[in-house]
Write a protein that holds these residues in place. Structure first.
Motif, PDB file in Angstrom:
ATOM      1  N   PRO A  15      11.000 -17.473   5.869  1.00 34.33           N
ATOM      2  CA  PRO A  15       9.736 -16.737   5.844  1.00 34.33           C
ATOM      3  C   PRO A  15       9.013 -16.965   4.520  1.00 34.33           C
ATOM      4  CG  PRO A  15      11.573 -15.315   6.470  1.00 34.33           C
ATOM      5  CD  PRO A  15      12.152 -16.618   6.073  1.00 34.33           C
ATOM      6  N   THR A  16       7.710 -17.124   4.596  1.00 32.95           N
ATOM      7  CA  THR A  16       6.946 -17.396   3.374  1.00 32.95           C
ATOM      8  C   THR A  16       6.218 -16.153   2.873  1.00 32.95           C
ATOM      9  OG1 THR A  16       5.112 -18.052   4.758  1.00 32.95           O
ATOM     10  CG2 THR A  16       6.532 -19.821   3.929  1.00 32.95           C
ATOM     11  N   ASP A  17       6.345 -15.054   3.625  1.00 34.36           N
ATOM     12  CA  ASP A  17       5.561 -13.881   3.276  1.00 34.36           C
ATOM     13  C   ASP A  17       6.368 -12.838   2.503  1.00 34.36           C
ATOM     14  OD1 ASP A  17       7.219 -13.395   5.416  1.00 34.36           O
ATOM     15  OD2 ASP A  17       5.974 -11.763   6.166  1.00 34.36           O
ATOM     16  N   LEU A  18       7.509 -13.242   1.970  1.00 36.57           N
ATOM     17  CA  LEU A  18       8.346 -12.259   1.302  1.00 36.57           C
ATOM     18  C   LEU A  18       7.744 -11.838  -0.033  1.00 36.57           C
ATOM     19  CD1 LEU A  18      11.873 -13.788   2.007  1.00 36.57           C
ATOM     20  CD2 LEU A  18      10.587 -12.111   3.343  1.00 36.57           C
ATOM     21  N   ARG A  19       7.831 -10.537  -0.315  1.00 34.37           N
ATOM     22  CA  ARG A  19       7.303 -10.029  -1.581  1.00 34.37           C
ATOM     23  C   ARG A  19       8.160 -10.546  -2.734  1.00 34.37           C
ATOM     24  NH1 ARG A  19       3.801  -5.752  -0.122  1.00 34.37           N
ATOM     25  NH2 ARG A  19       3.255  -5.680  -2.326  1.00 34.37           N
ATOM     26  N   ARG A  23      12.180 -11.794  -2.883  1.00 30.47           N
ATOM     27  CA  ARG A  23      12.577 -13.171  -3.219  1.00 30.47           C
ATOM     28  C   ARG A  23      13.574 -13.193  -4.379  1.00 30.47           C
ATOM     29  NH1 ARG A  23      10.052 -17.277  -1.177  1.00 30.47           N
ATOM     30  NH2 ARG A  23       8.173 -16.903   0.028  1.00 30.47           N
ATOM     31  N   ARG A  44      12.595  -5.742   6.958  1.00 37.70           N
ATOM     32  CA  ARG A  44      11.245  -5.414   7.449  1.00 37.70           C
ATOM     33  C   ARG A  44      11.228  -4.010   8.041  1.00 37.70           C
ATOM     34  NH1 ARG A  44       8.442 -10.044   6.901  1.00 37.70           N
ATOM     35  NH2 ARG A  44       9.351 -12.004   7.596  1.00 37.70           N
ATOM     36  N   TRP A  70      13.169  -4.365  -0.608  1.00 36.18           N
ATOM     37  CA  TRP A  70      12.342  -4.087   0.582  1.00 36.18           C
ATOM     38  C   TRP A  70      11.776  -2.665   0.507  1.00 36.18           C
ATOM     39  CZ3 TRP A  70      10.368  -7.386   3.882  1.00 36.18           C
ATOM     40  CH2 TRP A  70      11.018  -8.595   4.132  1.00 36.18           C
ATOM     41  N   SER A  73       9.085  -2.472  -2.148  1.00 32.27           N
ATOM     42  CA  SER A  73       7.904  -3.291  -1.841  1.00 32.27           C
ATOM     43  C   SER A  73       6.913  -2.533  -0.958  1.00 32.27           C
ATOM     44  CB  SER A  73       8.313  -4.596  -1.158  1.00 32.27           C
ATOM     45  OG  SER A  73       8.773  -4.349   0.160  1.00 32.27           O
TER      46      SER A  73
END
Ligand SMILES: C[S@@+](CC[C@H](N)C(=O)[O-])C[C@H]1O[C@@H](n2cnc3c(N)ncnc32)[C@H](O)[C@@H]1O
Length: 199
Positions: A15-19, A23, A44, A70, A73
């Motif tokens: 996934p590229t949308d991780l805060r 990360r 999520r 998570w 965030s």
């Protein structure tokens, strides 16, 4: 579908949308070879719940900080996250990870030490013994309407719930305790959590 019958969906990537905090925690997990970090699907769910709560959010079992990342965030303004880890080395590493975020506190100690910070509006329970025999303590940790998420269950549609050929007494206890209203939620085809709300 492509004309040759082969699905032309692009290859699945990470996934590229991780805060950024998520990360960093996943990077720490990789560097340490720590394989028990929460999976993205569970993260999520935690974030979605965190966004709906105010007050103090908690986690039992910090690991490399993925769950805390998570939660933080998505935490609302004014909310804080307290996470407890019994392993001093891990607790130190994760405290360093969140050094720039005053909303997150890492407590080195047993998960029950979070009693000093109760009540929690949302609690992520990620210590095995807390799930199997901690129901009394969890009832004290949560305020009315407080929610606990119990990680790492195998989806099961049967009643009584069965795991590994035996009645799953842990799951059964959370479903039958009068202090909680509980639901099993699949986060992936092979993974489920229990969500229990304190009455
Ligand atoms: C499954 S991992 C936690 C993963 C983390 N919650 C996440 O979201 O990635 C469980 C962690 O609980 C810690 N632990 C085990 N027993 C504990 C206890 N009694 N109190 C606090 N932490 C404990 C372990 O050291 C381990 O780091």
């Amino acid at each position: 579908m492509a004309s040759d019958g082969v699905c032309d969906t692009p290859a699945v990537t990470a996934p590229t949308d991780l805060r950024p905090a998520v990360r960093r925690a996943l990077d720490l997990s990789r560097r340490r070879g720590f394989v028990k970090s929460s999976r993205v699907e569970t993260g999520r769910l935690l974030a979605a719940l965190a966004a709906s709560r105010s007050g103090t959010l908690g986690e039992c079992g910090t690991g490399c900080g993925v769950g805390a990342a998570w939660l933080s965030s998505a935490a609302r303004e004014g909310s804080t996250v307290v996470t407890a880890e019994v392993d001093a080395d891990l607790a130190d590493a994760v405290a360093e990870l969140f050094a720039d975020d005053p909303r997150v506190e890492v407590v080195h100690g047993d998960w029950t030490s979070l009693l000093e910070r109760a009540p929690f509006s949302l609690l992520f329970l990620d210590v095995r013994e807390a799930k199997t025999s901690g129901v009394e303590t969890v009832a004290e940790l949560l305020g009315p309407g407080g929610i606990v998420v119990l990680d790492d269950f195998t989806p099961c549609a049967a009643w009584p719930p069965v795991y590994d050929g035996r009645v799953d007494v842990t799951r059964q206890q959370w479903f039958t305790d009068d202090r909680f209203t509980t639901v099993e939620v699949m986060v992936a085809s092979d993974a489920a959590v229990l969500i229990a709300t304190r009455r």
